[in-house]
Design a protein around this motif. Structure first.
Motif, PDB file in Angstrom:
ATOM      1  N   SER A 182       0.629  -1.138  -0.128  1.00 16.01           N
ATOM      2  CA  SER A 182       0.227   0.076   0.070  1.00 16.01           C
ATOM      3  C   SER A 182       0.765   1.083   0.006  1.00 16.01           C
ATOM      4  N   ARG A 183       2.136   1.020   0.170  1.00 17.66           N
ATOM      5  CA  ARG A 183       3.025   2.284   0.410  1.00 17.66           C
ATOM      6  C   ARG A 183       3.837   2.343  -0.770  1.00 17.66           C
ATOM      7  N   ILE A 184       3.658   1.700  -1.643  1.00 16.93           N
ATOM      8  CA  ILE A 184       4.686   1.412  -2.737  1.00 16.93           C
ATOM      9  C   ILE A 184       4.512   2.954  -3.679  1.00 16.93           C
ATOM     10  N   THR A 185       5.504   3.396  -3.952  1.00 18.76           N
ATOM     11  CA  THR A 185       5.635   4.786  -4.713  1.00 18.76           C
ATOM     12  C   THR A 185       6.547   4.744  -5.792  1.00 18.76           C
ATOM     13  N   ALA A 186       6.248   5.675  -7.006  1.00 17.13           N
ATOM     14  CA  ALA A 186       7.219   5.861  -8.067  1.00 17.13           C
ATOM     15  C   ALA A 186       7.169   6.918  -8.848  1.00 17.13           C
ATOM     16  N   GLU A 187       8.466   7.332  -9.135  1.00 16.45           N
ATOM     17  CA  GLU A 187       8.610   8.416  -9.960  1.00 16.45           C
ATOM     18  C   GLU A 187       9.229   8.434 -11.065  1.00 16.45           C
ATOM     19  N   TYR A 188       9.153   9.246 -12.306  1.00 18.15           N
ATOM     20  CA  TYR A 188       9.793   8.951 -13.412  1.00 18.15           C
ATOM     21  C   TYR A 188      10.351  10.528 -13.720  1.00 18.15           C
ATOM     22  N   ALA A 189      11.703  10.247 -14.117  1.00 20.83           N
ATOM     23  CA  ALA A 189      12.304  11.607 -14.291  1.00 20.83           C
ATOM     24  C   ALA A 189      13.542  11.217 -15.368  1.00 20.83           C
ATOM     25  N   ASP A 190      13.734  11.981 -16.394  1.00 21.61           N
ATOM     26  CA  ASP A 190      14.867  12.056 -17.433  1.00 21.61           C
ATOM     27  C   ASP A 190      14.978  10.535 -18.078  1.00 21.61           C
ATOM     28  N   GLY A 191      13.795   9.709 -18.177  1.00 26.35           N
ATOM     29  CA  GLY A 191      13.870   8.687 -18.700  1.00 26.35           C
ATOM     30  C   GLY A 191      14.340   7.505 -17.888  1.00 26.35           C
ATOM     31  N   VAL A 192      14.093   7.788 -16.461  1.00 28.28           N
ATOM     32  CA  VAL A 192      14.419   6.621 -15.299  1.00 28.28           C
ATOM     33  C   VAL A 192      13.286   6.566 -14.455  1.00 28.28           C
ATOM     34  N   LEU A 193      12.713   5.247 -14.360  1.00 29.19           N
ATOM     35  CA  LEU A 193      11.636   5.076 -13.476  1.00 29.19           C
ATOM     36  C   LEU A 193      12.378   4.399 -12.067  1.00 29.19           C
ATOM     37  N   THR A 194      11.829   5.173 -11.137  1.00 29.57           N
ATOM     38  CA  THR A 194      12.294   4.763  -9.653  1.00 29.57           C
ATOM     39  C   THR A 194      11.102   4.268  -9.073  1.00 29.57           C
ATOM     40  N   LEU A 195      11.120   3.245  -8.480  1.00 25.79           N
ATOM     41  CA  LEU A 195      10.370   2.507  -7.530  1.00 25.79           C
ATOM     42  C   LEU A 195      10.633   2.374  -6.257  1.00 25.79           C
ATOM     43  N   HIS A 196      10.025   3.044  -5.325  1.00 25.97           N
ATOM     44  CA  HIS A 196      10.024   2.664  -3.738  1.00 25.97           C
ATOM     45  C   HIS A 196       9.345   1.464  -3.265  1.00 25.97           C
ATOM     46  N   LEU A 197       9.998   0.405  -2.749  1.00 22.68           N
ATOM     47  CA  LEU A 197       8.952  -0.771  -2.271  1.00 22.68           C
ATOM     48  C   LEU A 197       9.223  -0.544  -0.803  1.00 22.68           C
ATOM     49  N   PRO A 198       8.475  -0.013  -0.070  1.00 19.62           N
ATOM     50  CA  PRO A 198       8.783   0.016   1.472  1.00 19.62           C
ATOM     51  C   PRO A 198       8.682  -1.461   2.025  1.00 19.62           C
ATOM     52  N   LYS A 199       9.647  -1.480   3.053  1.00 20.55           N
ATOM     53  CA  LYS A 199       9.554  -2.848   3.733  1.00 20.55           C
ATOM     54  C   LYS A 199       8.565  -3.009   4.733  1.00 20.55           C
ATOM     55  N   ILE A 200       7.981  -4.051   5.015  1.00 17.75           N
ATOM     56  CA  ILE A 200       7.050  -4.217   6.296  1.00 17.75           C
ATOM     57  C   ILE A 200       7.681  -4.067   7.523  1.00 17.75           C
ATOM     58  N   GLU A 201       7.170  -3.165   8.565  1.00 20.73           N
ATOM     59  CA  GLU A 201       7.936  -3.089   9.627  1.00 20.73           C
ATOM     60  C   GLU A 201       8.650  -4.390  10.208  1.00 20.73           C
ATOM     61  N   ALA A 202       7.831  -5.253  10.246  1.00 21.05           N
ATOM     62  CA  ALA A 202       8.497  -6.480  10.766  1.00 21.05           C
ATOM     63  C   ALA A 202       9.693  -6.887  10.467  1.00 21.05           C
ATOM     64  N   VAL A 203      10.040  -6.768   9.174  1.00 18.02           N
ATOM     65  CA  VAL A 203      11.338  -7.337   8.533  1.00 18.02           C
ATOM     66  C   VAL A 203      12.487  -6.413   8.618  1.00 18.02           C
TER      67      VAL A 203
END
Lengths: 149, 133
Positions: B102-123
């Motif tokens: 639910s907290r995955i975010t993404a951004e796109y700049a200069d032809g590069v896609l960056t995905l942030h996949l946050p870890k679950i607290e427990a791990v």
């Protein structure tokens, strides 16, 4: 005259540049000259080149680069695209996969006709670099009207 | 992370192996996958995509990236040199790490896609304080 590729670079790069330039001079027409840098064995950036009557066009995919990271040199029939892709400076990171090259790159190609270096236009959008290289007046195809007498 | 094999961008490109609903060729973007304490970062080179035409799906540990690339030159183009193809980007991964979808975010700049996949607290690694008795 512009700074030759490999100047200040390592000797192997210099040699490669020299050999490729000689080959390029020898091979007629459009010969990819040299690609160097940390982008693996294939030349970076890969180039597509096409033409219409008045212009040559060159396009390269340069994701992650901004215009200030790229240098374009045109001299007669030589086109040089060089620059540097910076590395992330994150600390406390583990790379599970590292396929995106970083570091300096340089690419020289020989164009099939002279271009007007003063009127070259470069645009960079979404990581795609496009160059418009107007053909030199003398290189343009002219239609000669044939008069019937 | 395991990666499904998809076509390479340059030269003798093959067709994506994962089944897709749209026809046409898809290229495999180069990626960096970076892990830090907070998240997994997926950085993908996807030049020529407009940000509105990127689909990112994450379901049951499967991450799918699809970027549509509009045609840039007409089919009649007189190429003098053609070192790469232009087409959609597609790649998928099996993510073994526990991700807070639910907290995955993404951004796109200069032809590069960056995905942030946050870890679950427990791990997230936790420092365990040891009490002196």
């Amino acid at each position: 005259m512009f700074a030759r590729l490999g100047e200040g670079g390592n000797p192997i790069q210099q040699l490669r540049g020299e050999v490729d330039r000689l080959l390029g001079d020898w091979v007629e027409g459009l010969a990819p000259l040299v690609g160097s840098g940390l982008f693996g064995s294939s030349a970076f950036p890969a180039l597509n080149v096409w033409e219409d009557e008045g212009n040559l066009y060159a396009e390269a995919e340069t994701p992650g680069l901004k215009m200030e990271d790229i240098e374009i040199l045109v001299s007669g029939r030589e086109l040089t695209v060089k620059g540097q892709r910076r590395e992330g400076d994150g600390t406390d990171e583990v790379y599970h996969r590292r396929e995106r090259g970083t570091g300096p790159f340089s690419r020289v190609i020989r164009l099939p006709v002279d271009v007007d270096s003063g009127r070259v236009e470069a645009t960079l959008a979404s990581g795609v670099l496009t160059l418009k290289l107007p053909k030199a007046e003398a290189a343009r195809l002219r239609k000669i009207q044939v008069k019937c007498l | 992370m395991v990666d499904s094999a998809v076509a390479k961008k340059t030269a003798e490109a093959e067709v994506a192996q994962a089944e897709r609903t749209r026809s046409g060729r898809a290229y495999r973007p180069n990626v960096d996958i970076i892990e830090n304490k907070e998240e997994l970062l997926v950085v993908a080179d996807m030049p020529g995509v407009s940000s509105s035409s990127i689909d990112v799906k994450f379901e049951n540990g499967s991450l799918e990236i699809h970027g549509r690339v509009p045609v840039r030159q007409t089919p009649e183009t007189r190429y003098l040199l053609r070192e790469y193809g232009v087409g959609d980007f597609y790649r998928s991964f099996q993510v073994s790490e526990a991700i807070d979808a639910s907290r995955i975010t993404a951004e796109y700049a200069d032809g590069v896609l960056t995905l942030h996949l946050p870890k679950i607290e427990a791990v997230k690694p936790r420092k365990i304080a040891i009490k002196m008795l």
